[in-house]
Scaffold this active site. Sequence first.
Site, mmCIF file in Angstrom:
data_model
loop_
_atom_site.group_PDB
_atom_site.id
_atom_site.type_symbol
_atom_site.label_atom_id
_atom_site.label_comp_id
_atom_site.label_asym_id
_atom_site.label_seq_id
_atom_site.Cartn_x
_atom_site.Cartn_y
_atom_site.Cartn_z
ATOM 1 N N SER A 105 1.041 -0.681 0.208
ATOM 2 C CA SER A 105 0.261 -0.123 -0.423
ATOM 3 C C SER A 105 0.808 1.379 -0.287
ATOM 4 C CB SER A 105 -0.281 0.223 1.912
ATOM 5 O OG SER A 105 0.231 -0.055 2.605
ATOM 6 N N LYS A 106 0.090 2.259 -0.314
ATOM 7 C CA LYS A 106 0.774 3.795 -0.397
ATOM 8 C C LYS A 106 1.478 4.159 0.614
ATOM 9 C CE LYS A 106 -2.313 6.209 -3.269
ATOM 10 N NZ LYS A 106 -2.594 7.145 -3.494
ATOM 11 N N ARG A 107 0.829 3.903 2.111
ATOM 12 C CA ARG A 107 1.671 4.150 3.233
ATOM 13 C C ARG A 107 3.003 3.496 3.258
ATOM 14 N NH1 ARG A 107 -0.583 2.624 8.446
ATOM 15 N NH2 ARG A 107 -2.120 1.857 7.067
#
Length: 483
Positions: free
Chosen positions: A251-253
Amino acid sequence: MIRTRIAPSPTGEPHIGNIYTALLNYAYAKGHGGQFILRIEDTDRERFVSGAEQQIKEALDWLDIAPDEGPGQGGAFGPYRQSDKLEVYQQKAQELTESGYAYLCFCSSERLDAMRKEQQTKSLQPKYDRHCLSLSKDEIKKRLDNNEPYVIRLKVPDEGQTKFNDLIRGEVIFENQLIDDQILLKSDGYPTYHLAVVVDDYAMKINPIIRAEEWISSTPKQILLYQAFGWEVPQFAHTPLLRNLDGSKLSKRRNAVSVLWYKEQGFLSEALKNYLVRLGWSHPQDKEVFDYAEFIKLFDFDRVCTSAPVFDIQKLEWLNGVYIREKLSDKEYQQYFYDFIPGWIKVLPDSESRLVQLAPLFRERLKRFAEVPELINYFFADEIEIDLELLIKQAKSKEIAREMLEAVLGELTDLSQWEKPVIEKKLRSLGETRGWKNRPFFMTLRVAASGCIATPPLFDTLFVLGEEKVISRFKKVLAGLMV
Ligand code: GLU
């Protein structure tokens, strides 16, 4: 004929996970003399992002995995954009209602919300309660005449199991009673994913369907649809989902997930391809570095792992470094290097010739080309920050640093030729005469010339920096050491 596909929804930038499955789909098709298709699944209008389709194409283009058929390029099984064929899905949903595999549902969103809440409080499985399944023909007609909005739902069998033999995971079994009566057609006339994907995969003769693990729970619903239509069920292969280092879904995080970010950062597409396909698949000779053409020849589902492969950007950087050093020709390397040079440097009078000298000096240590601007900044900037404390630490004391710079300035000022061998000879013999060890001596000069502790080899650095910059920086540092 093997025909594989990717069916991205244009909801944002092309995700690295989608590209991973695209690479497997392309390889499987090409390895079997088949075709690879791009289909745009844009029926979810709320999540639609304009421009996303273009970015998907850009990503495929960059990775050099051109579809054989797709929107904009055509093919015998088009249209390849789902919003261009809404009537087809509407007609198919209609067919299913007529054959009794689907039914109209007029429930309002308020009723559905209340139903869900009640199921929650009673800890029941969230599932449509089939309120509209028992509507009489007359009742349905009356409501249709009144123009009441409705959806069409799949009538999932109450009993039994839906099974399939996953090409990667083996037999997968679902209990029908746990499957919700899926909406197939929404009240705005758009199909849902389940209906559209089945209608299209069938019409486009896609087999096998290779997609990410997250779609496994959709597969029984889709198999029920194939059966309801009386169509042969294709084979499925659910590829492992890429994970962050901490095990969570990529994920982006934690990681950049847009493929185009990797392009902008100066990763080579061949390195990214090698890295991605190696993640969930082992090479028969356990090779880490192999090109995609080799993968196409070797890929089959037996060597795909089902445990979650971890996407580790540091490993990708390592591999990218290998590709930068070993796979690019000198000319290609030079071109990439130049492409990442900031505009203000390109317009400097002698930048071209200096860049030609500079580029090879960084080849050994570059991990991605986007590092270039920062790495070469001190070669072109007029003013650079030099941390005197850092410099003194290299020399061991302020006095020694001062002595070193004084002596070096004496040697280098008015040098007859500013050439690397001349500079090197002068400075080496100076160090020997004064009894300065190479490491502290050269590190002091490195920091004085560049402000950094890591640069290309010192004499190359001084040579390319040029007499004027070196002398003036050394003088400035010396002045700083005097106070
Ligand atoms: N449209 C789905 C997606 O966004 C396709 C899933 C599938 O491959 O069936 O990935």
